[in-house]
Design a protein around this motif. Structure first.
Motif, PDB file in Angstrom:
ATOM      1  N   ASP A   1       0.832  -1.196   0.000  1.00 31.11           N
ATOM      2  CA  ASP A   1       0.000   0.000   0.000  1.00 31.11           C
ATOM      3  C   ASP A   1       0.870   1.251   0.000  1.00 31.11           C
ATOM      4  OD1 ASP A   1       0.910   0.065   2.626  1.00 31.11           O
ATOM      5  OD2 ASP A   1      -0.926  -0.798   3.424  1.00 31.11           O
ATOM      6  N   LYS A   2       0.218   2.425  -0.001  1.00 30.80           N
ATOM      7  CA  LYS A   2       0.902   3.717  -0.058  1.00 30.80           C
ATOM      8  C   LYS A   2       1.850   3.800  -1.251  1.00 30.80           C
ATOM      9  CE  LYS A   2       0.774   4.029   5.008  1.00 30.80           C
ATOM     10  NZ  LYS A   2       1.581   4.175   6.246  1.00 30.80           N
ATOM     11  N   THR A   3       1.444   3.175  -2.339  1.00 33.36           N
ATOM     12  CA  THR A   3       2.297   3.122  -3.527  1.00 33.36           C
ATOM     13  C   THR A   3       1.493   3.518  -4.755  1.00 33.36           C
ATOM     14  OG1 THR A   3       3.616   1.325  -2.576  1.00 33.36           O
ATOM     15  CG2 THR A   3       3.770   1.659  -4.957  1.00 33.36           C
ATOM     16  N   ARG A   4       1.950   4.536  -5.457  1.00 36.60           N
ATOM     17  CA  ARG A   4       1.263   5.023  -6.645  1.00 36.60           C
ATOM     18  C   ARG A   4       1.952   4.512  -7.900  1.00 36.60           C
ATOM     19  NH1 ARG A   4       1.292  11.330  -7.613  1.00 36.60           N
ATOM     20  NH2 ARG A   4       3.366  10.802  -8.420  1.00 36.60           N
ATOM     21  N   VAL A   5       1.157   4.031  -8.835  1.00 37.02           N
ATOM     22  CA  VAL A   5       1.679   3.621 -10.137  1.00 37.02           C
ATOM     23  C   VAL A   5       1.715   4.850 -11.031  1.00 37.02           C
ATOM     24  CG1 VAL A   5       1.228   2.246 -12.197  1.00 37.02           C
ATOM     25  CG2 VAL A   5       0.912   1.242  -9.927  1.00 37.02           C
ATOM     26  N   ASP A   6       2.908   5.213 -11.497  1.00 37.58           N
ATOM     27  CA  ASP A   6       3.087   6.434 -12.276  1.00 37.58           C
ATOM     28  C   ASP A   6       3.059   6.195 -13.782  1.00 37.58           C
ATOM     29  OD1 ASP A   6       3.506   8.214 -10.008  1.00 37.58           O
ATOM     30  OD2 ASP A   6       5.407   7.153  -9.741  1.00 37.58           O
ATOM     31  N   ASP A   7       3.398   4.979 -14.200  1.00 37.88           N
ATOM     32  CA  ASP A   7       3.458   4.746 -15.638  1.00 37.88           C
ATOM     33  C   ASP A   7       3.447   3.247 -15.921  1.00 37.88           C
ATOM     34  OD1 ASP A   7       3.563   5.346 -18.310  1.00 37.88           O
ATOM     35  OD2 ASP A   7       5.500   6.387 -18.227  1.00 37.88           O
ATOM     36  N   LEU A   8       3.246   2.932 -17.200  1.00 36.99           N
ATOM     37  CA  LEU A   8       3.321   1.556 -17.659  1.00 36.99           C
ATOM     38  C   LEU A   8       4.652   1.324 -18.363  1.00 36.99           C
ATOM     39  CD1 LEU A   8      -0.243   1.013 -19.200  1.00 36.99           C
ATOM     40  CD2 LEU A   8       0.636   0.052 -17.061  1.00 36.99           C
ATOM     41  N   ILE A   9       5.142   0.111 -18.297  1.00 30.75           N
ATOM     42  CA  ILE A   9       6.303  -0.299 -19.071  1.00 30.75           C
ATOM     43  C   ILE A   9       5.800  -1.038 -20.301  1.00 30.75           C
ATOM     44  CG2 ILE A   9       8.402  -1.682 -19.096  1.00 30.75           C
ATOM     45  CD1 ILE A   9       8.453  -1.412 -16.024  1.00 30.75           C
ATOM     46  N   LYS A  10       6.255  -0.623 -21.468  1.00 29.12           N
ATOM     47  CA  LYS A  10       5.839  -1.273 -22.709  1.00 29.12           C
ATOM     48  C   LYS A  10       7.060  -1.760 -23.471  1.00 29.12           C
ATOM     49  CE  LYS A  10       1.596   1.440 -23.337  1.00 29.12           C
ATOM     50  NZ  LYS A  10       0.833   2.319 -24.255  1.00 29.12           N
ATOM     51  N   GLU A  11       6.927  -2.925 -24.017  1.00 28.32           N
ATOM     52  CA  GLU A  11       7.974  -3.514 -24.843  1.00 28.32           C
ATOM     53  C   GLU A  11       7.343  -3.986 -26.144  1.00 28.32           C
ATOM     54  OE1 GLU A  11      10.880  -5.255 -21.305  1.00 28.32           O
ATOM     55  OE2 GLU A  11       9.374  -6.571 -22.202  1.00 28.32           O
ATOM     56  N   ASP A  12       7.776  -3.386 -27.246  1.00 24.92           N
ATOM     57  CA  ASP A  12       7.221  -3.707 -28.567  1.00 24.92           C
ATOM     58  C   ASP A  12       5.703  -3.522 -28.592  1.00 24.92           C
ATOM     59  OD1 ASP A  12       9.769  -4.421 -29.514  1.00 24.92           O
ATOM     60  OD2 ASP A  12       9.548  -6.454 -28.694  1.00 24.92           O
ATOM     61  N   GLY A  13       5.223  -2.465 -27.924  1.00 25.66           N
ATOM     62  CA  GLY A  13       3.795  -2.164 -27.909  1.00 25.66           C
ATOM     63  C   GLY A  13       2.989  -2.958 -26.918  1.00 25.66           C
ATOM     64  N   ARG A  14       3.619  -3.862 -26.202  1.00 24.62           N
ATOM     65  CA  ARG A  14       2.914  -4.702 -25.236  1.00 24.62           C
ATOM     66  C   ARG A  14       3.201  -4.235 -23.813  1.00 24.62           C
ATOM     67  NH1 ARG A  14       4.604  -8.588 -21.968  1.00 24.62           N
ATOM     68  NH2 ARG A  14       3.128 -10.176 -21.250  1.00 24.62           N
ATOM     69  N   VAL A  15       2.165  -4.173 -22.978  1.00 22.03           N
ATOM     70  CA  VAL A  15       2.348  -3.826 -21.567  1.00 22.03           C
ATOM     71  C   VAL A  15       3.100  -4.960 -20.881  1.00 22.03           C
ATOM     72  CG1 VAL A  15       1.205  -3.360 -19.372  1.00 22.03           C
ATOM     73  CG2 VAL A  15       0.291  -2.381 -21.483  1.00 22.03           C
ATOM     74  N   SER A  16       4.196  -4.617 -20.227  1.00 22.60           N
ATOM     75  CA  SER A  16       5.001  -5.666 -19.580  1.00 22.60           C
ATOM     76  C   SER A  16       5.325  -5.339 -18.132  1.00 22.60           C
ATOM     77  CB  SER A  16       6.310  -5.892 -20.359  1.00 22.60           C
ATOM     78  OG  SER A  16       7.044  -4.684 -20.472  1.00 22.60           O
ATOM     79  N   GLY A  17       4.725  -4.262 -17.609  1.00 23.79           N
ATOM     80  CA  GLY A  17       4.968  -3.939 -16.217  1.00 23.79           C
ATOM     81  C   GLY A  17       4.549  -2.522 -15.904  1.00 23.79           C
ATOM     82  N   VAL A  18       4.947  -2.064 -14.707  1.00 22.90           N
ATOM     83  CA  VAL A  18       4.574  -0.722 -14.246  1.00 22.90           C
ATOM     84  C   VAL A  18       5.775  -0.055 -13.607  1.00 22.90           C
ATOM     85  CG1 VAL A  18       2.184  -1.436 -13.831  1.00 22.90           C
ATOM     86  CG2 VAL A  18       3.846  -1.472 -11.940  1.00 22.90           C
ATOM     87  N   VAL A  19       5.694   1.273 -13.554  1.00 20.36           N
ATOM     88  CA  VAL A  19       6.665   2.069 -12.801  1.00 20.36           C
ATOM     89  C   VAL A  19       5.945   2.574 -11.557  1.00 20.36           C
ATOM     90  CG1 VAL A  19       8.159   4.087 -12.804  1.00 20.36           C
ATOM     91  CG2 VAL A  19       7.860   2.762 -14.905  1.00 20.36           C
TER      92      VAL A  19
END
Length: 428
Positions: free
Chosen positions: A125-143
């Motif tokens: 908790d107390k954690t904000r997701v600021d962005d997505l990680i994309k590889e070759d147009g595919r979502v592969s994680g979060v920042v």
């Protein structure tokens, strides 16, 4: 590189349902929650319909921190100086398994999060997701918190204004007409006082909706739910109406006015407000639903628009639980096939299409447009209030006959307008 099977953004009901289901199947699940704890910033009127989702989590309900089962239903139509209330009680509402319960999200969500953690899910908790990680147009994680976290699938359960779904290109910024804002207070009262005031016994509960002057004739309404030792009282008002209406209305002021109405003041007398919250709500229905899946990503709960208002009932929590469950099933199927692409995750849409979720949204897809009628919230409450006033009036002299009394409110022009409004409502 830190990698998980699934990263879930948001520890609301959709996210926790997905985490509970996935962890139960042995998948490595990380849930990221922006609030101080699950339920800290989740706002709902406070009623969960269990029948649609009972079979998804059969082992949970006996131990769940539910408040009261709803045995009394009611609708109150408010004009400026009077109101008309319709109450409903049926034997089916008092028979187990009970149809619906009042709940408090701060309590329920924390409990459900613990159940998911016991299954093996990791919650931060107390954690904000600021962005997505994309590889070759595919979502592969979060920042999140400056860290890059990777996963086979990301499930966006970050609420009605889902930035994760927007960053994934699955939705556009919403239109005002597709959203409302809700304001709610939890007012503490002794259980005995609640039972006496509302005519309840034991753990029986009451749910009542309000419409008309309660929102100054704007699209929306009020709600009241009895909890074990408190009352959930609040309002929902359409954002478009708040923006366009003249004169402008400060939305929080409406809740203060609501509490001061004689019909409400007597019910909350002596109570202490122990919680206040406000939140945006999706109101657009079927035609406003966002795209639900993409390469490496699924969207569930309010983030997908799964909330429905058909006037007499307002629903959302069971859709959140169900969509979270089905998102988990889609991930499980994709993992077996080792295919997390659009094609592999499309089973999510298929599962939803075969479920009560999409059936409901298709059946009631005209509800937002049928209810977008100022006469429903302005004209009819005043007309009904005045008509009932005259029907019950006993003057000093002779009393008019009932038929002429009613007829003066239902002339030919009025009946013609009512017919048009009824035709719209019949689409619900």
């Amino acid at each position: 590189m830190e990698k998980f099977d699934v990263i879930i953004v948001g520890a609301g009901l959709a996210g926790l349902a997905a985490a509970y289901t996935l962890a139960g199947e042995g998948l490595e699940v990380l849930v990221l929650e922006r609030g101080d704890y699950p339920g800290a910033k989740n706002v709902t009127g406070g009623r969960l319909y269990l029948n649609p989702v009972r079979e998804f989590f059969p082992e949970l309900w006996k131990k769940a921190p539910l408040e009261r089962f709803i045995s009394h239903e009611g609708v109150t139509i408010m004009s400026r100086e009077r109101s008309l209330t319709i109450n409903y009680e049926g034997d089916e509402l008092r028979q187990e398994p009970y149809q619906s319960y009042s709940i408090l999200r701060a309590k329920f969500d924390r409990w459900l999060a613990k159940q998911a953690e016991r299954k093996g899910a990791m919650l931060v908790d107390k954690t904000r997701v600021d962005d997505l990680i994309k590889e070759d147009g595919r979502v592969s994680g979060v920042v999140a918190g400056g860290d890059e976290l990777y996963a086979d699938v990301v499930i966006a359960c970050d609420g009605v204004l889902s930035l994760v779904a927007e960053k994934a290109g699955l939705r556009q910024p919403g239109k005002p007409e597709d959203f409302a804002v809700g304001f709610k207070e939890v007012i503490e009262l002794d259980k005995t006082v609640i039972n006496e005031r509302f005519g309840l016994e034991g753990d029986e509960g009451l749910a009542r909706m309000f419409m008309g002057e309660v929102t100054r004739g704007k699209f929306g309404g009020g709600f009241l739910y009895t909890n074990k030792d408190s009352i959930s009282l609040g309002l929902v008002v359409g954002i478009k109406d708040l923006m366009q209406g003249q004169p402008a209305v400060q939305a929080p002021l409406l809740l203060d006015e609501f509490k001061q109405r004689p019909e409400i003041a007597v019910l909350i007398k002596g109570g202490e407000t122990v919680e206040y919250s406000a939140h945006a709500i999706p109101e657009g229905g079927y035609k406003a639903l966002s795209k639900l899946f993409g390469d490496g990503i699924l969207v569930a709960g309010d983030a997908a628009g799964f909330s429905m208002n058909i006037g007499v009932t307002v629903r959302g929590m069971e859709y959140a639980l169900a969509s979270g469950y089905y998102a988990a099933q889609a991930v499980i199927a994709a993992k077996k096939a080792e295919d997390f692409s659009v094609r592999g995750l499309a089973v999510y849409q298929e599962l939803l299409n075969q479920s009560f979720v999409m059936e409901d949204f298709k059946n009631f897809q005209e509800a937002p447009y049928a209810l977008d009628n100022p006469r429903i919230f302005q004209h009819y409450p005043e007309m009904l209030g005045n008509m009932m006033r005259d029907i019950y009036a006993v003057p000093a002299g002779p009393k008019n006959r009932l038929y002429p009394t009613i007829k003066q409110y239902l002339g030919l022009g009025e009946l013609w307008s009512m017919l048009g409004d009824v035709r719209k409502v019949m689409k619900i």
